[in-house]
Design an enzyme around this catalytic site. Structure first.
Site, PDB file in Angstrom:
ATOM      1  N   TYR A   1     -86.327  25.981 -47.072  1.00  0.00           N
ATOM      2  CA  TYR A   1     -86.587  24.868 -47.983  1.00  0.00           C
ATOM      3  C   TYR A   1     -88.076  24.543 -47.931  1.00  0.00           C
ATOM      4  O   TYR A   1     -88.567  23.969 -46.959  1.00  0.00           O
ATOM      5  CB  TYR A   1     -85.779  23.633 -47.608  1.00  0.00           C
ATOM      6  CG  TYR A   1     -84.283  23.733 -47.826  1.00  0.00           C
ATOM      7  CD1 TYR A   1     -83.727  24.789 -48.557  1.00  0.00           C
ATOM      8  CD2 TYR A   1     -83.433  22.776 -47.314  1.00  0.00           C
ATOM      9  CE1 TYR A   1     -82.362  24.868 -48.764  1.00  0.00           C
ATOM     10  CE2 TYR A   1     -82.052  22.846 -47.521  1.00  0.00           C
ATOM     11  CZ  TYR A   1     -81.525  23.901 -48.245  1.00  0.00           C
ATOM     12  OH  TYR A   1     -80.164  23.982 -48.445  1.00  0.00           O
TER      13      TYR A   1
ATOM     14  N   ARG B   1     -75.742  18.952 -58.805  1.00  0.00           N
ATOM     15  CA  ARG B   1     -77.201  18.814 -58.842  1.00  0.00           C
ATOM     16  C   ARG B   1     -77.643  17.669 -59.769  1.00  0.00           C
ATOM     17  O   ARG B   1     -78.661  17.753 -60.444  1.00  0.00           O
ATOM     18  CB  ARG B   1     -77.859  20.129 -59.256  1.00  0.00           C
ATOM     19  CG  ARG B   1     -77.593  21.261 -58.263  1.00  0.00           C
ATOM     20  CD  ARG B   1     -78.068  22.610 -58.767  1.00  0.00           C
ATOM     21  NE  ARG B   1     -77.758  23.647 -57.793  1.00  0.00           N
ATOM     22  CZ  ARG B   1     -76.568  24.218 -57.631  1.00  0.00           C
ATOM     23  NH1 ARG B   1     -75.578  23.844 -58.420  1.00  0.00           N
ATOM     24  NH2 ARG B   1     -76.352  25.123 -56.704  1.00  0.00           N
ATOM     25  N   GLY B   2     -76.838  16.648 -59.793  1.00  0.00           N
ATOM     26  CA  GLY B   2     -77.156  15.475 -60.604  1.00  0.00           C
ATOM     27  C   GLY B   2     -76.513  15.475 -61.972  1.00  0.00           C
ATOM     28  O   GLY B   2     -76.496  14.438 -62.645  1.00  0.00           O
TER      29      GLY B   2
END
Length: 331
Positions: A56, A208-209
């Site tokens: 990440y 993811r929203g």
């Protein structure tokens, strides 16, 4: 905050986990101070499971968490770490590396960046097709025996791979996308996990929203936001998918909760062996997610949710085409 066990051999963790990926730019620029404050708020609310990956933002997320967790009792939280996705300056992921020597190398860097002497759950981020899973898991087992890792997990693999890995060393949990709009795990993977006594940590519970209730038609992803390449956010698909959210919103209204809370509650209701991960990167979003655990869903509620968002009703793959072959299951 209640707790759940991650499988028969895994640790006891909070019923809701915090996914930290979004704090390192996956969805556009994030505020460092707010990210750290969000981690602190999660811990204070009783969240004990924190998920990250060494890839990440090329280690940025681990360093961020090290700062946020500094001074905390190490026994008060559990770190779940994915490893093995190769990348380089100016380019995205180029594939996984599951070689035994690479596993131990990745682990050494993660321990240093996180400022800890052990990882609670260590897992390959994706299956390396060039390396038998037995060799990858065997290398992690060596690190369990040496005390650097407490439990072994998997991520985004199919049922056959789960069985092979579990034969080498007990697997605590599988991390895989699971939400109202991503239900492929229900066919073979979830039954296999339950047969073997393996838990599931579900990421992407809000798509993811997309099914959070906060994404609107006409909204475009900003600079650095990976959702710009997401098929489900593409024109033609996103309008259809947001219509599903509108139907879900009607059900949420009858329950007196938000769409996001209903979507999280649905995942949590799929079984006590499932722990949803929420990717909150602000205290506001975390505060909205936490009450989801208090939403009780009856059989009638579940039927209404199923009617609003039937299995397989979302349009578009959950990842861009280039990444789909590396997943254990599809949509």
């Amino acid at each position: 905050m209640g707790t759940r066990l991650l499988g028969d051999t895994g640790p006891e963790v909070s019923s809701l986990g915090l996914g930290a990926m979004g704090m390192s730019g996956a969805y556009g620029e994030a505020d460092r101070d707010e990210s750290i404050a969000t981690v602190h708020a999660a811990l204070e609310a009783g969240v004990t499971l924190i998920d990250t990956g060494d890839f990440y933002a090329m280690g940025h997320n681990e360093l961020l968490l090290a700062e946020a967790l500094r001074g905390r009792n190490r026994d008060s939280y559990r770190l779940s770490v994915k490893f093995g996705m190769l990348a380089g300056p100016g380019r995205g992921p180029s594939g996984p590396d599951g070689r035994p020597e690479a596993v131990k190398n990745f682990l050494g860097y993660s321990l240093t960046r996180l400022g800890t002497d052990h990882i609670d759950i260590y897992r390959p981020g994706r299956l390396d097709p060039a390396v038998p899973i037995e060799e990858t898991v065997g290398a992690i087992k060596d690190m369990v025996d040496a005390g650097y890792v407490r439990h072994i997990g998997l991520s985004e693999v199919d049922a056959a791979t789960i069985r092979r890995a579990h034969a080498v060393h007990p697997i605590a949990d599988l991390q895989i996308e699971y939400s109202l709009i991503s239900r492929a795990v229900e066919a073979e993977v979830l039954p296999t996990l339950r047969e073997l006594g393996i838990g599931l940590t579900a990421y992407g519970v809000l798509g993811r929203g997309l099914i959070s209730g906060h994404w609107t038609a006409g909204h475009t992803a900003g600079p650095g936001d990976s959702r710009a390449a997401g098929p489900r956010f593409a024109p033609g698909n996103v309008e259809h998918n947001l219509a599903l959210v509108d139907a879900l919103r009607e059900v949420a209204a009858t329950k007196g909760c938000t769409v996001a809370q209903l979507a999280i509650a649905w995942v949590a209701a799929r079984g006590e062996d499932i722990v949803p991960l929420v990717g909150a990167r602000t205290r506001e979003r975390l505060a909205e997610a936490l009450p989801a655990l208090e939403v009780e869903l009856s059989a009638d509620d579940l039927a209404e949710i199923e009617k609003a968002v039937p299995a397989g009703s979302a349009r578009g793959d959950r990842y861009p085409a280039a990444y789909m072959p590396g997943l254990g299951v599809g949509n």
